[in-house]
Design a protein around this motif. Structure first.
Motif, short mmCIF file in Angstrom:
data_model
loop_
_atom_site.label_atom_id
_atom_site.label_comp_id
_atom_site.label_asym_id
_atom_site.label_seq_id
_atom_site.Cartn_x
_atom_site.Cartn_y
_atom_site.Cartn_z
N ALA A 107 -59.91 -50.43 -21.63
CA ALA A 107 -60.30 -50.96 -20.32
C ALA A 107 -60.04 -52.45 -20.18
N TYR A 108 -59.93 -53.15 -21.31
CA TYR A 108 -59.79 -54.60 -21.27
C TYR A 108 -58.50 -54.99 -21.97
N TRP A 109 -57.76 -55.87 -21.31
CA TRP A 109 -56.43 -56.23 -21.79
C TRP A 109 -56.22 -57.73 -21.77
N GLY A 110 -55.49 -58.22 -22.77
CA GLY A 110 -55.04 -59.60 -22.73
C GLY A 110 -53.72 -59.70 -21.97
N ARG A 111 -53.28 -60.93 -21.76
CA ARG A 111 -52.04 -61.15 -21.01
C ARG A 111 -50.81 -60.94 -21.86
N GLY A 112 -50.97 -61.02 -23.15
CA GLY A 112 -49.86 -60.77 -24.04
C GLY A 112 -49.21 -62.03 -24.60
N THR A 113 -48.48 -61.82 -25.69
CA THR A 113 -47.71 -62.90 -26.31
C THR A 113 -46.32 -62.36 -26.64
N GLN A 114 -45.31 -63.18 -26.38
CA GLN A 114 -43.92 -62.73 -26.54
C GLN A 114 -43.51 -62.81 -28.00
N MET A 169 -60.41 -51.53 -31.13
CA MET A 169 -59.38 -52.42 -30.60
C MET A 169 -58.00 -51.86 -30.86
N GLY A 170 -57.06 -52.31 -30.05
CA GLY A 170 -55.69 -51.85 -30.24
C GLY A 170 -54.68 -52.91 -29.87
N TRP A 171 -53.46 -52.71 -30.37
CA TRP A 171 -52.31 -53.52 -29.97
C TRP A 171 -51.28 -52.60 -29.32
N PHE A 172 -50.72 -53.09 -28.24
CA PHE A 172 -49.67 -52.38 -27.53
C PHE A 172 -48.53 -53.37 -27.29
N ARG A 173 -47.36 -52.83 -26.98
CA ARG A 173 -46.24 -53.70 -26.68
C ARG A 173 -45.40 -53.12 -25.54
N GLN A 174 -44.70 -54.01 -24.85
CA GLN A 174 -43.82 -53.58 -23.77
C GLN A 174 -42.56 -54.41 -23.80
N ALA A 175 -41.45 -53.72 -23.97
CA ALA A 175 -40.14 -54.36 -23.95
C ALA A 175 -39.57 -54.32 -22.54
N PRO A 176 -38.64 -55.21 -22.22
CA PRO A 176 -38.06 -55.23 -20.87
C PRO A 176 -37.46 -53.89 -20.50
N GLY A 177 -37.82 -53.38 -19.34
CA GLY A 177 -37.28 -52.12 -18.86
C GLY A 177 -37.86 -50.89 -19.51
N GLN A 212 -62.74 -61.48 -21.85
CA GLN A 212 -61.45 -62.15 -22.02
C GLN A 212 -60.87 -61.83 -23.38
N LEU A 213 -59.59 -61.49 -23.37
CA LEU A 213 -58.84 -61.29 -24.60
C LEU A 213 -57.63 -62.21 -24.53
N VAL A 214 -57.48 -63.05 -25.54
CA VAL A 214 -56.41 -64.04 -25.53
C VAL A 214 -55.59 -63.92 -26.80
N GLU A 215 -54.32 -63.59 -26.63
CA GLU A 215 -53.43 -63.43 -27.77
C GLU A 215 -52.73 -64.75 -28.11
N SER A 216 -52.35 -64.87 -29.37
CA SER A 216 -51.56 -66.02 -29.82
C SER A 216 -50.76 -65.61 -31.03
N GLY A 217 -49.78 -66.45 -31.40
CA GLY A 217 -49.02 -66.20 -32.61
C GLY A 217 -47.62 -65.65 -32.40
N VAL A 230 -43.39 -57.94 -25.42
CA VAL A 230 -44.65 -58.63 -25.19
C VAL A 230 -45.75 -57.79 -25.82
N TYR A 231 -46.51 -58.42 -26.71
CA TYR A 231 -47.56 -57.73 -27.43
C TYR A 231 -48.92 -58.09 -26.82
N SER A 232 -49.70 -57.06 -26.52
CA SER A 232 -51.01 -57.26 -25.92
C SER A 232 -52.09 -56.59 -26.75
N CYS A 233 -53.23 -57.24 -26.85
CA CYS A 233 -54.37 -56.58 -27.47
C CYS A 233 -55.25 -55.99 -26.38
N ALA A 234 -56.04 -55.01 -26.77
CA ALA A 234 -56.88 -54.31 -25.81
C ALA A 234 -58.16 -53.85 -26.47
#
Length: 126
Positions: free
Chosen positions: A114-121, A34-42, A3-8, A93-97
């Motif tokens: 291989a492992y991802w959190g759900r992300g934080t906006q 470990m890494g951080w990734f992000r995904q913007a709408p569209g 489990q990876l859980v983001e906050s902040g 949305v920023y996710s750790c992995a």
């Protein structure tokens, strides 16, 4: 079970700062890069920052270099992303992995994780 859980995350004005945290469980945290990734709408998910398992090396996307800092505390099973001088284009949305293999080096491709959190906006807006 990993489990990876983001906050902040949150709403911040341009030029402001946020510190994201990611708490890991179910893995021997100190064995994984470990890494951080992000995904913007569209848009597609994009690499933001990565750190080796011992913090000996880091890597950043050009768009965040000089503004963001990735760090980790293995004793706390946590990885952090300090974000300064935020811009509207950082909104996402920023996710750790966690990498898919133990004892790996720096990884900037999402395929290596291989492992991802759900992300934080994170929203940057005035």
């Amino acid at each position: 079970q990993v489990q990876l859980v983001e906050s902040g995350g949150g709403l911040v004005q341009p030029g402001g700062s946020l510190r994201l945290s990611c708490a890991a469980s179910g893995i021997t945290f100190s064995d994984y890069g470990m890494g951080w990734f992000r995904q913007a709408p569209g848009k597609e998910r994009e690499f933001v920052a990565a750190i080796t398992r011992t913090s000996s090396g880091t890597s950043y996307a050009d768009s965040v270099k000089g503004r963001f800092t990735i760090s980790r505390v293995n004793a706390r099973n946590a990885v952090y992303l300090q974000m300064n001088n935020l811009k509207p284009e950082d909104t996402a949305v920023y996710s750790c992995a966690a990498q898919g293999r133990r004892w790996g080096g720096i990884a900037t491709s999402s395929n290596e994780y291989a492992y991802w959190g759900r992300g934080t906006q994170v929203t940057v807006s005035s």
